[in-house]
Design a protein around this motif. Structure first.
Motif, PDB file in Angstrom:
ATOM      1  N   GLY A  41       0.790  -1.207   0.000  1.00  0.00           N
ATOM      2  CA  GLY A  41       0.000   0.000   0.000  1.00  0.00           C
ATOM      3  C   GLY A  41       0.828   1.265   0.000  1.00  0.00           C
ATOM      4  O   GLY A  41       1.992   1.272  -0.415  1.00  0.00           O
ATOM      5  N   TRP A  51      -3.906   4.434   2.264  1.00  0.00           N
ATOM      6  CA  TRP A  51      -4.693   3.211   2.057  1.00  0.00           C
ATOM      7  C   TRP A  51      -3.764   2.038   1.766  1.00  0.00           C
ATOM      8  O   TRP A  51      -2.831   2.146   0.966  1.00  0.00           O
ATOM      9  N   LYS A  53      -3.154  -2.640   2.508  1.00  0.00           N
ATOM     10  CA  LYS A  53      -3.647  -3.957   2.909  1.00  0.00           C
ATOM     11  C   LYS A  53      -2.540  -4.700   3.638  1.00  0.00           C
ATOM     12  O   LYS A  53      -1.446  -4.892   3.101  1.00  0.00           O
ATOM     13  N   TYR A  61      -6.516 -10.644   7.601  1.00  0.00           N
ATOM     14  CA  TYR A  61      -6.039  -9.455   6.898  1.00  0.00           C
ATOM     15  C   TYR A  61      -6.811  -8.233   7.373  1.00  0.00           C
ATOM     16  O   TYR A  61      -7.895  -8.333   7.941  1.00  0.00           O
ATOM     17  N   GLU A  63      -7.725  -4.337   5.584  1.00  0.00           N
ATOM     18  CA  GLU A  63      -7.624  -3.479   4.416  1.00  0.00           C
ATOM     19  C   GLU A  63      -8.345  -2.175   4.731  1.00  0.00           C
ATOM     20  O   GLU A  63      -9.531  -2.194   5.076  1.00  0.00           O
TER      21      GLU A  63
END
Length: 489
Positions: A41, A51, A53, A61, A63
């Protein structure tokens, strides 16, 4: 060339092995030295920012937004171990603020969270489809809230640590409602229950049970009630607790009145009538607490309409026993004497035309008010079809004066019609009046709890009252076995 060639391998290794140094700015991929995290990211100043992940080695995860290397802002998180997912606001890696949590086992939560737990106001649906709207604390329902249960019940009120506690209102799917105090998920303290049957309890509750609940029905008055033939009477009924006090906190139970006539055959010297039932009329005997059984007998009310006067008398004549049986019955002490019985006085008000003849009681049910009920203008009807009245007119006193008093026993002749007191004979109307009413004898009044469905799942046991019907103007009560004959007058 060598210098140039020596610089290229170093640059190539840095691109192929990003773990050596996180990117400083822009978009990049970095695998952490422990190989558990991998980030792809935006970067700023060598930190995750913007932003991106973040993937975990176990399959979890995140995100969403990052600020100065931390998970903060709007994002979506999956926990591989539980299968739960969350989308919403994060602070320093934890769900905090407003968001939506979906549970793999079923159900979801939408509302406020703090440090990953439900905190504040929210809406929770569990795996069974039960829904709660209200306050949460430390992941539990706590404070004011409203809940709809799987069975259709609805509750609105206070909660403490996932339990209903304090003041609350429960509306059940069957229409019953409770409003009052709760403790540990049950009724406890002062509260009012309005049952779907119409019954109401107002008072104290302990562990879900009413403290002053009615346990039995009691018909007040003398142990044995004497009434004159053809007269009406009133019954007062109480619902009593175990301690004998009236259950004044109860309203609305439905009580039904019915009657029975003594079923067992009495000795031949008894003056009490009983009934033999035709073979075509099968009646199951009802056990009473008075040492004898009874069979059902009709009640009716003057408010039920009745027949016209002429039709009433004709109907009454149809109910008369055969002539050979009626005359000795009327000639006996069963219908003779001078003693007035409270509750019935010969006259206009006790004629068949004034109190009807239909063997029905449209007002045979009463609802309880403050633990009490009253049945007024109760009257026994004439014998129904299939019931044959039998009179035992032999009396031990015959031996004292040597004169037979009538009867149809072996070796006896049928006596003729006797004069009534005052020298008058029974004419057709007077005979019909007597036949239209219950014959003198022993009867039973029963009060049953017919509340439907039963109030709090409990039906009160039936109450009984011993009733003796005496011929008008009799100078003595019917002789009952065990009481002994009266001395000759």
């Amino acid at each position: 060339m060598a210098a140039a060639g020596g610089g290229n391998p170093s640059s190539s290794r840095s691109f192929r092995d990003p773990r050596r140094r996180p990117p400083r700015e822009g978009y990049g991929v970095y695998v952490y030295p422990n190989s558990f995290f991998r980030y792809e990211g935006e970067w700023k100043g060598g930190k995750k920012h913007g932003w991106g992940k973040l993937l975990f080695k176990d399959g979890s995860y995140y995100e969403g937004e990052f600020v100065d290397g931390e998970i903060t802002g709007e994002g979506c998180r999956l926990w591989a171990s539980s299968g739960n997912t969350y989308s919403g606001q994060f602070v320093l890696g934890e769900p905090q603020g407003h968001g939506i949590m979906k549970y793999k086992a079923g159900g979801h939560y939408e509302g406020e969270l703090s440090h990953g737990a439900r905190e504040g106001h929210g809406h929770l649906v569990d795996p069974d489809g039960q829904a709660y709207w209200g306050s949460f604390h430390d992941n539990k329902r706590h404070g004011q809230g409203h809940m709809v249960f799987q069975n259709g019940d609805k509750y609105e009120g206070n909660w403490v640590q996932d339990r209903r506690q304090g003041h609350g209102v429960l509306c059940r799917a069957d229409g019953s409602t409770y409003e009052g105090q709760w403790h540990s998920d049950v009724f406890s303290g002062l509260g009012n229950m309005t049952h779907c049957s119409g019954a109401i309890y107002r008072g104290m509750w302990i562990n879900g049970h009413p403290v002053a609940q009615a346990k039995r029905i009691v018909i007040t008055g003398p142990e044995v009630m004497d009434v004159a033939q053809g007269s009406s009477f009133t019954l007062s009924v109480q619902l009593q607790q175990d301690n004998g006090e009236v259950a004044k906190g109860e309203d609305g139970r439905v009580l039904k009145i019915s009657a029975g006539v003594r079923y067992v055959q009495l000795p031949a010297y008894s003056e009490v009538s009983f009934f033999k039932v035709n073979k075509d009329s099968q009646e199951t005997p009802i056990q009473t607490p008075f040492g004898f059984d009874c069979i059902a007998y009709p009640l009716w009310s003057p408010k039920s309409g009745g027949l016209e006067p002429r039709a009433a008398l004709e109907s009454a004549r149809d109910l008369l026993p055969p002539k050979g049986e009626l005359e000795p019955a009327l000639a006996s002490n069963t219908f003779r004497g001078q003693r007035d019985i409270p509750g019935g006085v010969p006259g206009e008000n006790s004629s068949p035309s004034s109190w009807g003849l239909k063997p029905q009681c449209p007002e045979d049910c009463q609802r309880v008010e403050q633990g009490c009920a009253q049945f007024s203008d109760v009257r026994l009807g004439p014998p129904p079809p299939g019931y044959s009245p039998v009179f035992f007119l032999n009396d031990p006193r015959e031996k004292a004066d040597g004169r037979p008093r009538g009867g149809l026993g072996p070796g006896r002749t049928t006596p003729t019609m006797q004069d009534l007191p005052g020298g008058s004979r029974l004419d057709g109307v007077a005979t019909a009046e007597l036949a239209a009413a219950a014959f003198p004898g022993e009867y039973v009044i029963m009060i049953r709890d017919v509340t439907d469905p039963p109030f709090l799942g409990h039906t009160l046991p039936t109450a009984f009252k011993h009733l003796r019907v005496l011929g008008k103007g009799m100078d003595q009560r019917p002789h009952v076995p065990g009481e002994g004959p009266e001395s000759p007058s």
